[in-house]
Design a protein around this motif. Structure first.
Motif: not given
Length: 120
Positions: A7-8, A10-11, A14-15, A56, A106
């Motif tokens: 999930r981290l 994937d996020h 996106q960023i 990430t 963030s």
């Protein structure tokens, strides 16, 4: 159900995609896969194709996580992508790395290395 690490990641992708688009890149695809692995993002920067590895991490060591083996795999994947999409071998391309870390709660882009990986 994706793991917290997935999930981290994937996020982060996106960023990174939004970051590139804000800088004028055109996103072609996300998570392109073949038998040899996956390219996180493929984009265009003018006439140049850009393969992007997104790292990430919860700490400041995102860039250090790219091993020699990973570099070699990314080059191989770039050639597979070019061949699969019948892109002429004269087409200009590069591999960038975007590192994201958690800062102040963030997830932020901490580094964008243009042409970070090349054939040696």
């Amino acid at each position: 159900m994706p793991t917290p690490k997935r999930r981290l990641g994937d996020h982060g992708e996106q960023i990174a995609a939004a970051y590139l688009e804000q800088r004028g890149y055109t996103l072609i695809t996300r998570n392109w896969r073949c038998r040899s692995g996956e390219i996180d993002l493929v984009a265009r920067d003018g006439d140049q194709i850009v393969f992007v590895e997104v790292r990430t991490r919860r700490d400041a060591y995102a860039l250090e996580s790219i091993t020699v083996h990973k570099r070699q795999r990314l080059i191989t994947l770039a050639y597979h992508y070019l061949a699969e999409h019948n892109i002429p071998p004269t087409t200009d391309w590069r591999i960038d790395v975007i590192a994201l870390t958690i800062t102040g709660g963030s997830l932020v882009v901490s580094d964008h290395i243009i042409a970070a990986i090349g054939e040696e």
